[in-house]
Design an enzyme around this catalytic site. Structure first.
Site, PDB file in Angstrom:
ATOM      1  N   ASP A 102       1.866  -2.053  -4.388  1.00 34.99           N
ATOM      2  CA  ASP A 102       0.756  -1.418  -4.691  1.00 34.99           C
ATOM      3  C   ASP A 102       1.000  -0.129  -5.540  1.00 34.99           C
ATOM      4  O   ASP A 102       2.106   0.009  -5.869  1.00 34.99           O
ATOM      5  CB  ASP A 102       0.328  -0.937  -3.383  1.00 34.99           C
ATOM      6  CG  ASP A 102      -0.777   0.003  -3.576  1.00 34.99           C
ATOM      7  OD1 ASP A 102      -1.925  -0.403  -4.012  1.00 34.99           O
ATOM      8  OD2 ASP A 102      -0.734   0.990  -2.661  1.00 34.99           O
ATOM      9  N   ASP A 110      -1.535   3.050  -6.193  1.00 35.29           N
ATOM     10  CA  ASP A 110      -2.147   4.387  -5.604  1.00 35.29           C
ATOM     11  C   ASP A 110      -1.441   4.698  -4.136  1.00 35.29           C
ATOM     12  O   ASP A 110      -1.766   4.024  -3.289  1.00 35.29           O
ATOM     13  CB  ASP A 110      -3.706   4.238  -5.676  1.00 35.29           C
ATOM     14  CG  ASP A 110      -4.154   4.359  -7.246  1.00 35.29           C
ATOM     15  OD1 ASP A 110      -3.849   4.980  -7.838  1.00 35.29           O
ATOM     16  OD2 ASP A 110      -5.235   3.507  -7.065  1.00 35.29           O
TER      17      ASP A 110
HETATM   18  C1  XBP Z   1      -6.772   2.559  -4.376  1.00 37.44           C
HETATM   19  C2  XBP Z   1      -7.880   2.452  -4.581  1.00 37.44           C
HETATM   20  C3  XBP Z   1      -8.383   2.846  -5.907  1.00 37.44           C
HETATM   21  C4  XBP Z   1      -8.541   4.202  -6.424  1.00 37.44           C
HETATM   22  C5  XBP Z   1      -9.202   4.491  -7.661  1.00 37.44           C
HETATM   23  O1  XBP Z   1      -6.021   1.290  -4.543  1.00 37.44           O
HETATM   24  O2  XBP Z   1      -8.887   2.200  -3.815  1.00 37.44           O
HETATM   25  O3  XBP Z   1      -9.870   2.797  -5.972  1.00 37.44           O
HETATM   26  O4  XBP Z   1      -8.891   5.046  -5.323  1.00 37.44           O
HETATM   27  O5  XBP Z   1      -9.399   3.483  -8.731  1.00 37.44           O
HETATM   28  P1  XBP Z   1      -4.653   0.814  -4.529  1.00 37.44           P
HETATM   29  P2  XBP Z   1     -10.480   3.019  -9.354  1.00 37.44           P
HETATM   30  O6  XBP Z   1      -3.881   1.687  -3.691  1.00 37.44           O
HETATM   31  O7  XBP Z   1      -4.474  -0.537  -4.085  1.00 37.44           O
HETATM   32  O8  XBP Z   1      -3.674   0.899  -5.926  1.00 37.44           O
HETATM   33  O9  XBP Z   1     -11.314   4.404  -9.513  1.00 37.44           O
HETATM   34  O10 XBP Z   1      -9.600   2.707 -10.785  1.00 37.44           O
HETATM   35  O11 XBP Z   1     -11.273   1.998  -8.841  1.00 37.44           O
HETATM   36 MG    MG Z   2      -2.545   2.459  -2.093  1.00 33.31          MG
END
Ligand code: XBP
Ligand code: MG
Length: 251
Positions: free
Chosen positions: A10, A12
């Site tokens: 993953d 974020d």
């Molecule tokens: C995390 C998310 C993302 C980010 C924002 O996803 O939910 O939506 O908060 O990104 P992960 P965008 O942990 O799977 O990476 O604004 O580009 O959607």
């Molecule tokens: Mg995440």
């Protein structure tokens, strides 16, 4: 159980503690559009139950501002707001404003050295992933990953398993030979629903989540002189997650 061949990450919260920069970037986009919307940390913690930035804005409107009337086509308006947010976010990352989490770079380099295959399965916008990898690891770091499955490439974002299925299909691997790395309950549910053993490193915005079903829950991956703490799962003598520990966990 098949031998471990592949690590799926993953982005974020897992590779870097990105959500605070995401939150600030949303707020900068709202201010630029002369909207009086402001997402506090407390509100953002709740809004994170919805993955995907555009989906999160839509959810905010539906739950907090049900009377709001957007100028023009709502879909186009939200897409434009989100594009501005992505610009603010990637500019911040490119300026070096977002380091990787402890142990991430070390483990990625060790895994490559050991011949493990790497992939990414994330909900975030592809430009965000590129900025993070280029400005924290190497300008060429996207090539470390055989697939970068990101954003709207699948119809259903996490907690649906689609993005992990997409990544595994692109790499030609089965769930039984992979290990997933996540930081949130939505991410864990996505990985588990795809049949993946999952190691969780909790992040600032997710430490209160329920991580039942994870193979191991840590505060971070650990580095020399900065040992991890086991929050749940088997205790190891190791102080940091390395390739040997991953093989042990997978078996
Ligand atoms: C995390 C998310 C993302 C980010 C924002 O996803 O939910 O939506 O908060 O990104 P992960 P965008 O942990 O799977 O990476 O604004 O580009 O959607
Ligand atoms: Mg995440």
């Amino acid at each position: 159980m098949k031998k471990l061949t592949t690590l799926l990450f993953d982005v974020d919260g897992t590779l870097a503690d990105t959500e605070e920069i995401h939150r600030q970037s949303f707020n900068r986009a709202f201010a630029q559009a002369k909207l009086d919307w402001h997402w506090s940390q407390a509100l953002y913690t709740e809004l994170l139950s919805v993955t995907g930035g555009k989906e999160r804005i839509r959810h905010y409107l539906a739950t907090c501002l049900p009377e709001a009337v957007l100028p023009g086509d709502p879909g186009e308006y939200i897409a434009a707001l989100h594009a501005a947010k992505t610009r603010f976010y990637t500019e911040t990352v490119a300026a070096g404003g977002l380091p990787m989490r402890p142990g991430v770079e070390r483990l990625l380099r060790e895994a490559r050295q050991a011949g493990l295959r790497l992939g990414i399965a994330t909900t975030t916008t592809p430009a965000n992933v590129s900025a993070l990898l280029r400005h924290n690891l190497d300008m060429d770091a996207e090539s470390w990953f055989e697939v970068i499955a990101a954003g709207g490439v699948v119809p259903a974002k996490k907690p649906a398993p689609d993005i992990y299925h997409y990544a595994m299909q692109a790499m030609g691997v089965e769930a039984a030979e992979c290990l997933a790395f996540e930081d949130s309950a939505n991410g864990l549910h996505s990985a588990l629903a795809a049949g993946l053993q999952t190691l969780v490193t909790v992040s600032a915005y997710t430490q209160h989540h329920d991580f039942s079903g994870a193979a191991l829950v840590l505060d971070h991956l650990g580095d020399p002189g900065h040992p991890f703490r086991v929050l749940s799962g088997p205790a190891y003598d190791a102080r940091m997650v390395d390739v040997e520990l991953l093989h042990e966990l997978h078996s």
